[in-house]
Design a protein around this motif. Structure first.
Motif, mmCIF file in Angstrom:
data_model
loop_
_atom_site.group_PDB
_atom_site.id
_atom_site.type_symbol
_atom_site.label_atom_id
_atom_site.label_comp_id
_atom_site.label_asym_id
_atom_site.label_seq_id
_atom_site.Cartn_x
_atom_site.Cartn_y
_atom_site.Cartn_z
ATOM 1 N N CYS A 130 -5.715 -1.067 3.004
ATOM 2 C CA CYS A 130 -4.829 -2.825 3.741
ATOM 3 C C CYS A 130 -5.052 -3.090 5.190
ATOM 4 C CB CYS A 130 -3.234 -1.782 3.400
ATOM 5 S SG CYS A 130 -2.793 -0.270 4.043
ATOM 6 N N CYS B 155 0.904 -0.976 -0.289
ATOM 7 C CA CYS B 155 -0.685 -0.042 0.133
ATOM 8 C C CYS B 155 0.972 1.035 0.091
ATOM 9 C CB CYS B 155 -0.891 0.027 0.957
ATOM 10 S SG CYS B 155 -2.254 1.126 1.084
ATOM 11 N N CYS C 146 -0.921 2.155 7.790
ATOM 12 C CA CYS C 146 -1.932 1.935 7.388
ATOM 13 C C CYS C 146 -3.212 2.907 7.151
ATOM 14 C CB CYS C 146 -2.210 0.575 8.398
ATOM 15 S SG CYS C 146 -2.481 0.973 9.957
ATOM 16 N N CYS C 147 -3.794 2.016 6.413
ATOM 17 C CA CYS C 147 -5.088 3.273 5.960
ATOM 18 C C CYS C 147 -6.304 2.020 5.992
ATOM 19 C CB CYS C 147 -4.923 4.008 4.581
ATOM 20 S SG CYS C 147 -4.456 2.676 3.444
ATOM 21 N N CYS D 145 0.315 3.565 1.934
ATOM 22 C CA CYS D 145 -0.250 4.416 2.572
ATOM 23 C C CYS D 145 1.211 4.421 3.479
ATOM 24 C CB CYS D 145 -1.065 4.393 3.685
ATOM 25 S SG CYS D 145 -1.149 2.516 4.343
HETATM 26 ZN ZN LIG Z 1 -2.317 1.708 3.346
#
Ligand SMILES: [Zn+2]
Lengths: 361, 163
Positions: free
Chosen positions: A105, A96, A101-102, A98
């Protein structure tokens, strides 16, 4: 007219045959026959260890006055089965864009419980609440199958104790950590009468009396008294028992397992087609079938002298040049077609990974 | 980056063979030398183009299949990164089913190295690479068939248990 699958399957001796003997929301018992053990075992391995699911990977503990240590609780949380429906559209957080984490994901879950009464309090998986945006409304929700709707017990609180934490659940496979395994167990059995002698059964006095027959013993012909050992016999019927831990329905585990195997193959087919031009597989020694580089073989040095030889030398020099700079050489016209062929195959494997992006079909 | 590293290993495989041919090429052969020089320039341009392509491709995964040194068209060893018994044994089986293949075997040389080797020897009609590619495709086809059969069986089972 009544349809009898047995007759149909026996008549159809070509190719693999699948028979389901029992199926419900927890398990599928099925038989795969007319195929080799190596394929059946690949399927077992892939169902056990390589189907992507979602599980709690990071835990931030804000308050923990329970008797259990933080890491102990974090470990228990990791092992909770979470619903993996739609996990194919979740990214691996390593892929991902990001930072950390976002919602593309990961799934966030929070737990906050305090025992305010004077009885011990039980904290269950249902108390773990998904928060924030999600790909769909079920992905990452704890799996709850008991009749009271509680889910697994996470911990207990004495009066006055409190637990407050936030979890980040990520996509992964069981090869990395068993918490990502979709199945509780995968039974794999063949040759119930041990005719092939793959097992050497230990016994006190009589193996027949001491080893209860498998439930599949009735499905296969028992050995005749004094029957000579068949040295050419190979296992042909494989009995699977796929039991889910909850993240995916058992039949989905089977179809996803085959899919994962196909993706593995599609990736390799694609790579072979892609690299086929020169630098790739062939870089190590020769140009597979290509006319330009007869580097090996008796004729190469002699008849490659005027025609091929020139090209040959150049080709090698070019290659050295590109190696020095660390370039990867592109393919030529012949292989571009092969690449296209490969791509087609990739598309056929329902979900293909290429580079960092996901292609779904 | 890792790609560059993998690639660096490869010349070792080709080097002995290529050096022999290089030495046999006469250095005084004028037309060839001239040709050589010109083409090198041409190739450098080509390399520039390729470099751009490469940058686009940079995101792609590390090369996972490598041809091991000493391979010939009909007898080759391949090294697969990050593969194991799951692919190896099934691939071995399906490649051996190919009547053009004389021999096929796989090995995991060391359990702490994530590598799997496949050896393929073919008869004259085909090459080891073709046999490998055919094996992969055949295995995929087998997967397709099993998927179809499983879906069929499930439908039949559901129909039978609901009636
Ligand atoms: Zn992410």
């Amino acid at each position: 007219m009544d349809y009898d699958p047995m007759i149909m399957d026996d008549a159809e001796a070509l190719g693999p045959v699948v028979k389901i003997s029992q199926a419900d929301s927890v398990r599928v018992k099925w038989e795969l026959s007319n195929t080799d053990m190596s394929f059946a075992n690949s399927l077992r391995r892939v169902m056990l260890a390589e189907i992507p699911t979602i599980a709690i990977d990071l835990v931030e503990i804000e308050e923990n006055s329970t008797v259990l240590a933080d890491e102990f609780i974090a470990h228990r949380l990791g092992l909770l089965p979470l619903n993996a429906e739609g996990v194919e559209s979740l990214l691996y957080s390593r892929d991902c864009d990001c930072d950390g984490c976002c919602e593309h994901c990961s799934v966030r879950l929070t737990l906050h419980a305090k025992c305010t009464g004077d009885e011990n309090m039980h904290v269950f998986a249902r108390d773990l609440v998904p928060t924030g945006d999600r790909i769909n409304q079920v992905l990452g929700t704890p799996v709850i199958t008991d009749s009271e709707g509680l889910g697994p017990l996470i911990l207990k609180l004495r009066p006055g104790q409190e637990i407050k934490l936030e979890c980040i659940a990520k996509k992964g496979i069981a090869k990395e950590h068993a918490k990502w395994a979709p199945s509780a167990a995968i039974g794999f059995e063949y040759d119930p009468h041990n005719k092939l002698h793959h097992l050497d059964l230990w016994y006190e006095s009589d193996p027949k009396a001491e080893w209860p027959p498998s439930e599949y013993a009735a499905w296969e012909e028992p050995p005749q008294e004094g029957e000579p050992f068949d040295y050419d016999a190979v296992p042909n019927r494989f009995y699977f028992n796929v039991e889910t831990a909850g993240p995916l329905p058992p039949d989905v585990i089977i179809s996803e397992g085959i899919k994962v195997l196909q993706q593995k193959l599609a990736g390799l087919i694609h790579e072979l087609a892609d690299e086929g031009g020169d630098g790739g597989v062939n870089g190590g020694g020769y140009n597979g079938g290509g006319p330009r580089s007869p580097e090996y073989g008796a004729g190469a040095g002699v008849d490659g002298f005027n025609g091929g030889g020139v090209h040959n030398t150049l080709w090698r020099r070019r290659r050295r040049e590109s190696e020095r700079v660390g370039w990867r050489r592109g393919g030529d016209g012949i292989w571009d077609d092969a690449v296209r062929g490969g791509e087609q195959l990739v598309v056929r494997g329902t979900l293909a990974r290429r580079g960092g992006g996901l292609l779904t079909t | 980056m890792a790609k560059a590293k993998v690639k660096k290993d490869e010349p070792t495989a080709a080097e002995p063979a290529s050096d022999v041919v290089m030495d046999e090429a006469p250095t005084s052969h004028q037309p060839e030398a001239a040709d050589d020089g010109m083409s090198v320039d041409a190739n450098e341009n080509e390399d520039d183009i390729e470099e751009e392509e490469d940058e686009e491709e940079e995101e792609e995964e590390v090369q996972r299949v490598r041809l091991l040194p000493g391979s010939t068209p009909t007898a080759a060893s391949f090294e697969f990164l990050n593969e194991g018994h799951t692919l190896g044994n099934a691939l071995r089986y399906i490649i051996m089913k190919n009547p053009e293949v004389e021999f096929c075997a796989y090995a995991i040389p060391h359990p702490s190295e994530n590598k799997m080797n496949v050896r393929i020897q073919t008869f004259e009609g085909t090459t080891a690479i073709e046999a490998l590619q055919k094996g992969l495709r055949d295995l995929q086809e087998l997967c397709d068939v099993v998927t179809d059969k499983f879906i069929d069986a499930r439908e039949r089972f559901v129909a039978a248990s609901s009636s």
